[in-house]
Design a protein around this motif. Structure first.
Motif, short mmCIF file in Angstrom:
data_model
loop_
_atom_site.label_atom_id
_atom_site.label_comp_id
_atom_site.label_asym_id
_atom_site.label_seq_id
_atom_site.Cartn_x
_atom_site.Cartn_y
_atom_site.Cartn_z
N SER A 145 -7.97 5.07 3.15
CA SER A 145 -6.93 5.50 4.10
C SER A 145 -7.57 6.08 5.35
O SER A 145 -7.10 5.89 6.45
CB SER A 145 -6.04 6.56 3.47
N PHE A 200 -6.58 -3.15 -1.28
CA PHE A 200 -6.49 -1.85 -1.94
C PHE A 200 -7.79 -1.06 -1.84
O PHE A 200 -7.78 0.15 -2.03
CB PHE A 200 -6.10 -2.04 -3.42
N GLY A 243 -3.15 -2.16 -7.60
CA GLY A 243 -3.43 -1.15 -6.59
C GLY A 243 -3.21 0.26 -7.11
O GLY A 243 -3.35 1.23 -6.33
N ARG A 275 0.81 -1.22 0.00
CA ARG A 275 0.00 0.00 0.00
C ARG A 275 0.84 1.27 0.00
O ARG A 275 0.29 2.36 0.05
CB ARG A 275 -0.96 -0.02 1.19
#
Lengths: 328, 243
Positions: free
Chosen positions: A309, A305, A240, A185
């Motif tokens: 966040s 993915f 991703g 990530r």
């Protein structure tokens, strides 16, 4: 069944405790860990004990007198602690908790967490090992897993209880902390310039299910538990939407430093996964533990993915501080 | 995920897990993307690799058009299974011609991809051959390929003459006991061993060990290996009674 869940504070341990609580044939669930559980638990009893505090741990396990042990006290380096600390904690937890559970006298079955890292990579090792393949770990986490399996096998011999070693593929999911997930990530991910080896992942929920299935069936021996299919570093990074950075030879030392600075320490077993791949044949677990419908590796990746966040909490209203430059 | 009813489900009864492969079958060839769509797919990472490092999308794009155009005629194509794992044992000369001809024959007959055992594993090049369908030479790896339900081709020992069959891969056959083993002979179709008008890929009926053989019986494996070698040798000589 009275089940002791070691490592109950981790995501996996908590999930297993939740699954066990929901079953009628489970009389009681108790567990301990260094950190408190990550989710709400119902009738489980949790005690915060550091495995290095042997006396308290032995007393807790002896008082509970478990008939089954779900051993998740095997800590992956860089998931939540460093390499050395993870090794010591795993060793102490295995020796003390399993020993005390056996001496309490009611033990009927044990399932331990291990990893397909025990097979190692490279040299004359098979590329897709099954459970008969020789064990030759090439990383510290692999050696930790091998030690845990050896301790558990010794216990099985001495006390005549069935022990299942669940060799999980690298566990990753949208919510559990995992070093491989953190690396993938990053905005730019180091990938091998001259190779693109396959690796497999396992969803956290599947790992928990496999543990419950192993206890339920009193399974014995090693089982590879892997997400069907595979991914490769270049493919995963592009899936991703990240930038692949080709790295070769000594460049990995530099890439390692950068990744650590960016918030993703890369322990040796994750570096090995990226450079040499990490796959195993999971047919036996599907047949004998009845693990039908494991989440495929590509779906685990997609899940990883898809994880936002920042997750806005519903009903939390506007954030109190809005201090991003450029916004009015 | 659910826990199935009974333990000890046999491999052939097991439902094949739906692996999201972005519409790409890992065993059977499908229609190919157009070039822009394929490039887009590579850029977006919407392709999957299999456990053996194979990349079906790349194979369909780079390997299938080449092996499909090789001038070869297939005899005994009805012996090739449409589904499930099987081991093809073919003679092997100089270069990579024979394995590629066998791959072409399999592709034309049953529309499946073929995993090739024993391709060179040079660093860098090894990664590429794995992506294009090569698998490791170790017996356990070949067995894993068959358990996953794919076709694998393993070569007999390398020989210089196109009419002789080399030594049989006894260890590989031993590790894969229980799966059908098909003898395959690749011979030039012209007179005196010249490939005038291409090659003939002859596929024989599957050889099996006697019923009731244990899967770890080394003697049965050795006998089976010898049977297969003899079948390939007979087909190479073009004996009557063999395809």
């Amino acid at each position: 069944m009275r089940v002791l869940v070691t490592g109950m504070g981790g995501h996996l341990g908590t999930r297993v405790a939740q699954l066990l609580e929901a079953r009628d044939d489970v009389e009681a669930v108790a567990g301990f860990d260094i950190v408190p559980p990550r989710r709400r638990l119902g009738r489980s009893v949790f005690k915060r004990i550091d495995p290095r505090d042997r006396d308290r741990l032995v007393e807790f396990v002896r008082d509970f007198a478990p008939t089954a042990v779900a051993h998740f006290g095997v800590y992956e380096p860089a998931a939540r602690m460093g390499i050395r600390a993870a090794r010591v904690a795993s060793e102490e937890c295995t020796v003390t908790a399993l020993g005390a559970a056996a001496r309490a006298g009611a033990l009927e079955c044990v399932a331990v967490r291990s990893g397909i890292e025990v097979y190692g990579r490279g040299g004359r090792r098979p590329e897709v090992p099954d459970e008969h393949a020789p064990l030759g770990p090439t990383t510290p986490y692999g050696r930790t897993c091998l030690d845990v399996e050896a301790h558990a096998a010794g216990l099985a011999r001495r006390h005549d209880v069935p022990v299942a070693s669940l060799r999980f593929a690298p566990i990753s999911g949208s919510r559990a902390p995992s070093p491989v997930g953190r690396l993938l990530r990053l905005p730019a991910v180091p990938v091998p310039a001259l190779a693109d080896p396959p690796f497999q992942l396992l969803h956290t929920d599947d790992a928990a299910w496999a543990m419950v299935a192993a206890l339920d069936r009193r399974a014995q021996g090693p089982f590879n538990v892997v997400g069907p299919g595979a991914a490769s570093p270049w493919q995963a990074v592009r899936l991703g939407g990240r930038v692949p950075v080709p790295v070769a030879g000594p460049g990995w030392l530099l890439a390692n430093q950068f990744a650590e600075l960016a918030g993703s320490p890369v322990p040796p077993h994750v570096l090995e996964l990226v450079r040499r791949g990490r796959v195993a044949d999971g047919g036996r677990a599907v047949d004998e533990l009845g693990l039908v419908g494991l989440v495929p590796t590509q779906e685990v990746l997609a899940d990883l993915f898809a994880w936002a966040s920042v997750t806005p909490l519903p009903g939390a209203g506007r954030p109190a501080v809005v201090a991003t430059p450029g916004s009015s | 995920m659910r826990i199935a009813a009974a333990p000890g489900v046999r491999a052939e009864d097991r439902p094949t897990p739906a692996v999201p492969n972005y519409g790409i079958d890992s065993d059977r060839l499908l229609d190919r993307d157009s070039l822009p769509a394929a490039l887009r797919r590579r850029w977006d990472g919407r392709y999957a690799v299999d456990e053996f490092g194979g990349d079906p999308h790349l194979q369909d794009f780079l390997v299938a058009p080449v092996v499909g155009r090789l001038p070869a005629r297939t005899v005994g194509a009805e012996h090739l299974p449409a589904t499930g794992g099987a081991l093809l044992v073919a003679n092997f000369g100089v270069g990579l011609l024979e394995p590629l001809l066998v791959a072409g024959a399999v592709q034309r007959a049953v529309d499946r991809r073929l995993r090739l055992v024993g391709l060179p594993t040079v660093p860098g090049l090894g990664a590429l051959t794995h992506k294009l369908g090569g698998v490791g030479r170790r017996p356990g790896d070949v067995a894993a390929v068959l358990r996953a339900g794919h076709l694998a081709a393993v070569p007999l020992g390398r020989t210089l003459s196109p009419r002789t069959a080399g030594e049989a891969p006894r260890l590989v056959i031993g590790a894969t006991l229980g799966f059908p083993v098909l003898p395959v002979a690749v011979r030039p179709s012209g007179p005196v061993g010249l490939p005038v008008g291409g090659w003939v890929v002859a596929v024989g009926p599957p050889c099996r060990p006697p019923d009731g053989t244990a899967t770890d019986d080394p003697l049965a494996a050795a006998e089976l290996a010898e049977d297969v070698r003899r079948a390939v040798a007979a087909m190479l000589r073009g004996e009557s009674g063999h395809p």
